[in-house]
Design an enzyme around this catalytic site. Sequence first.
Site, short mmCIF file in Angstrom:
data_model
loop_
_atom_site.label_atom_id
_atom_site.label_comp_id
_atom_site.label_asym_id
_atom_site.label_seq_id
_atom_site.Cartn_x
_atom_site.Cartn_y
_atom_site.Cartn_z
N SER C 46 5.91 8.36 46.55
CA SER C 46 6.82 7.56 47.32
C SER C 46 7.23 7.88 48.65
CB SER C 46 8.22 7.84 46.43
OG SER C 46 8.07 7.34 45.04
N ASN C 47 7.13 9.34 48.88
CA ASN C 47 7.60 9.69 50.07
C ASN C 47 6.41 9.42 51.28
OD1 ASN C 47 9.78 11.03 50.67
ND2 ASN C 47 8.68 12.74 51.18
N LYS C 165 6.79 14.63 36.95
CA LYS C 165 7.57 14.79 37.94
C LYS C 165 9.02 13.93 37.99
CE LYS C 165 8.67 13.80 42.85
NZ LYS C 165 8.33 12.92 44.18
N SER C 167 12.49 13.00 38.79
CA SER C 167 13.23 12.79 40.08
C SER C 167 14.66 12.19 39.73
CB SER C 167 12.80 12.10 41.27
OG SER C 167 11.66 12.55 41.57
N GLY C 190 11.82 16.92 40.76
CA GLY C 190 11.54 16.15 41.78
C GLY C 190 12.05 16.24 42.96
#
Lengths: 295, 295, 295, 295
Positions: C46-47, C165, C167, C190
């Site tokens: 995503s990042n 993960k 988040s 996350g």
Amino acid sequence: MLSLRGIFPPIPTPFRQDESLDLENLKANLARWNDEPLAGYVVAGSNGEAVALSSEERFQLVGAARAAIREDRLLIAGAGAESTRQTIELTEGMRREGADAVIVVTPSYYGPRLDDTALLDHYLKVADASQLPVVLYNVPVYTGLDLPARVVRELATHENIIGIKESGGSIAKMDSMVNGTPAEFQLLSGSASFFLAALVVGAVGVVPALGCLAAERISALLLAYESGNLDTAREIQASLVAPNEAITSKFGIAGLKAALDLIGFYGGPVRAPLQAITQEERAILEDTLAEADLI
Amino acid sequence: MLSLRGIFPPIPTPFRQDESLDLENLKANLARWNDEPLAGYVVAGSNGEAVALSSEERFQLVGAARAAIREDRLLIAGAGAESTRQTIELTEGMRREGADAVIVVTPSYYGPRLDDTALLDHYLKVADASQLPVVLYNVPVYTGLDLPARVVRELATHENIIGIKESGGSIAKMDSMVNGTPAEFQLLSGSASFFLAALVVGAVGVVPALGCLAAERISALLLAYESGNLDTAREIQASLVAPNEAITSKFGIAGLKAALDLIGFYGGPVRAPLQAITQEERAILEDTLAEADLI
Amino acid sequence: MLSLRGIFPPIPTPFRQDESLDLENLKANLARWNDEPLAGYVVAGSNGEAVALSSEERFQLVGAARAAIREDRLLIAGAGAESTRQTIELTEGMRREGADAVIVVTPSYYGPRLDDTALLDHYLKVADASQLPVVLYNVPVYTGLDLPARVVRELATHENIIGIKESGGSIAKMDSMVNGTPAEFQLLSGSASFFLAALVVGAVGVVPALGCLAAERISALLLAYESGNLDTAREIQASLVAPNEAITSKFGIAGLKAALDLIGFYGGPVRAPLQAITQEERAILEDTLAEADLI
Amino acid sequence: MLSLRGIFPPIPTPFRQDESLDLENLKANLARWNDEPLAGYVVAGSNGEAVALSSEERFQLVGAARAAIREDRLLIAGAGAESTRQTIELTEGMRREGADAVIVVTPSYYGPRLDDTALLDHYLKVADASQLPVVLYNVPVYTGLDLPARVVRELATHENIIGIKESGGSIAKMDSMVNGTPAEFQLLSGSASFFLAALVVGAVGVVPALGCLAAERISALLLAYESGNLDTAREIQASLVAPNEAITSKFGIAGLKAALDLIGFYGGPVRAPLQAITQEERAILEDTLAEADLI
């Protein structure tokens, strides 16, 4: 059967500067509204800051309003509360104060537990107990809960549940409520901003905050629609969207009260934690109303 | 400064079968809880169905609780309401009834209008007016509103605002509230399900629905943590998640009351529109509690 | 079984000013990160603006990263997509490019149809087809969907699904996932903002955007926790909340890239419609990082 | 200026049992739809499972559709993607494949960062770059993002942005978009379920999933409305709500495909993780369609 045809503005509750009830100004406002083309009033509803009033204040307000409302007009009193028990008590009190019907917002605090069973149980018990006709009231923007159409269709078969004020804005839902319910069940648009669309799918009336400022305009819309002048109705409808937004989603009840002050009614303060609108907001509000020819 | 260290279960409000207040069973329950390792009680909170009680009932409840609670324990009374005015009245009433502090849930009905300014104004007026210390209370699952950390940090500088019960579950938010506020400002975990994590970021206590059933277990967690036995604390924490879920998000207050009935306290009915849990749900609840060695 | 213990920053994807992939600066950044106390990297997550990359670009990125990453470190490649079919294709491509594991975000576009059955079906098919170990990835802030703990517990029994993960930030959910799953199933926090709390309930590692800037700090937290120095760990954790917020919820990926530019890495532009942060935001960011001793 | 008056069903994408594209059945379906009273088709939109297709598949689909669509009908191709860059590439590809216009759903993954500035920037860049007219597309149920009316009003002044498909269902918003935009800007109702209401506030056409099954019925509604037969239009509208719900919110795209199979078109499977409807759901669907006289 009580007819809900027409315009029923949800009137704000006047407060003095110290936030106490101001029944004199309530009466003064109603005296003026009595000359407007309205079918009645919703008193002690969301727009009347009912959740900020004690039960006693809600009763006083309705009693005072009854004395000031023309005989040929309906007083629909807000009687919603979080428990069925309180709702029934409020309903009985509103009858004593002279209301013609009660409007009952969905409970919502324990939202995750308020499934169809709970909502049906609530409204059926209230409708059984109430000596006044009951109008359902769905307003997700405040409650975070959307009364399902299937629940409304089931409730509509109860002889003491005469209609619903739907403020959620979904026309498809309104359509499915009108078409899945007995002909006597009456749909009220919860806003002036989608009144014409609601009429088209079968609404008979409207509970418009904007009705406090623009009763003639909204009434003209209804008459145009009923007499088949759809183009006129559309034109009027288009003129209502911006001023409606200004006194509801944009500036809230404080905006509505400020607008009333601007046109010579008594608006006055809101109860904290609601806040007065700023000078800058007031200027925008004034412009919006002026552009819509409402001042 | 009142210390909020320890376990403060938010006790349910006992009703008779007709849904009227049952103060006898309240006293009987408290007599038993007085032998448990608790620091005090939250009375007339969300878990106590406060929104379904009249103001008068809320006062009766707190008065009766006061008489039954050990002198060395705190009574924290729920005094939240939609208006600042009502909240202040409740606060004063709770003082008269003998509460040691009030806990004030965020107003929420006019959520879209409750910006930082409104929330600050609300709590500052309440804290100024209250003769009792004020505990903030954030519970988005019920209110649909999340009290921003920046607002909490500002409120924490008021000498009469001594802490917050945070039920939102965001550990990062809790961390930022603890670290951005004076050392005297006390954080209470709003649930047993994340108590250890809350302790790790600086919480001093907990307001756990599960504390009504498992006070010893939760107290052991606190002691283990405080004495540096993190492994023990972790083990206990892990054992709390499933039973906690059963009496909160899964089966709600009706589940908590059913659980109390199962272990010999008085649970009794909930007030409509809340509904009793079904036989099938009761069986699941019983299994969950048994698996967690709580019955 | 691949160990996920440690710090795995989800690295941003460097773009040139024309928004094309900048693999040279990717390598330069990785060369520096290779000297930091990290266990590996999440690439094309995503990042990493993966949703803004074509499949071909995602593969190039991972291939280039592989060549630049120390042999003893893991490359976990983002392989999530809306369809199971695409996800499997991405998974296979990531294997070809040298990834050690794939991380698969929940599909979300057809959210209202993605019930437990659909989610189980998706991940089981992916895990069956993938030659690489699969890490689940739940990030409700982006997807609007919260992978239920009960689904995770079921998926955790698949031998090719090695961890998640998480988040979402709910510590109670993390606890219930760790305790309801086989010991081999590994939980990754996350975010750096709740890493310590996640450790306490059983996480083994973290995928922190902040790890791009503060690897040593986060690594020190992990070591302090593992060696029983909880006070040190708490202190470090508290120092991470503000800078973490600045490069995630507050200023987003553009904030992270600006922060990298500030400390001498290559941040560069984001891809539209994401927007660069303003000068004013940059000043706040710089202050926040300086206050946290990160520049 | 391309006219968007009329019915533009968003056609589903046919797959073989192995989930690969089935262009033969696409052509067969289109051959039949070509005899229905439609103005064109939306291809590779939300209902066409576009997010589950590769770019290459989206192009193939549009190319094949172009070859099968009557010359006098419009092909509006879905070209939305998360990045502006990808969207522009898709737009150019759709032009090559013979589309008449593109429809561009809002990006949404980085929703918290997609403020007015980002949305304006995205659509303006796309509209500048596209050689085809651009139709905006707002569908909050899938994207979790509601394109603000103020942004639409600003975009509507761009000469290459010719209209919007609004699926959010707020009639007041539609009204404010029609009345605040140039006369040439065209509003498409995003659903058959509120088509009449949308017409009343100024829509010129509709993109109805139900148009795949009930083109004649929806066309009759439009004609009745345009010729002033509001009662007929209302009656038809009422008959559409239940079947529309069945193939959208209730059973999704799998429901629509099953309905197509029931009436002799090719529906076929959906792509995982979407799931086929169950036998029980199929029976309800069949009943609903039969009750609405659609089979």
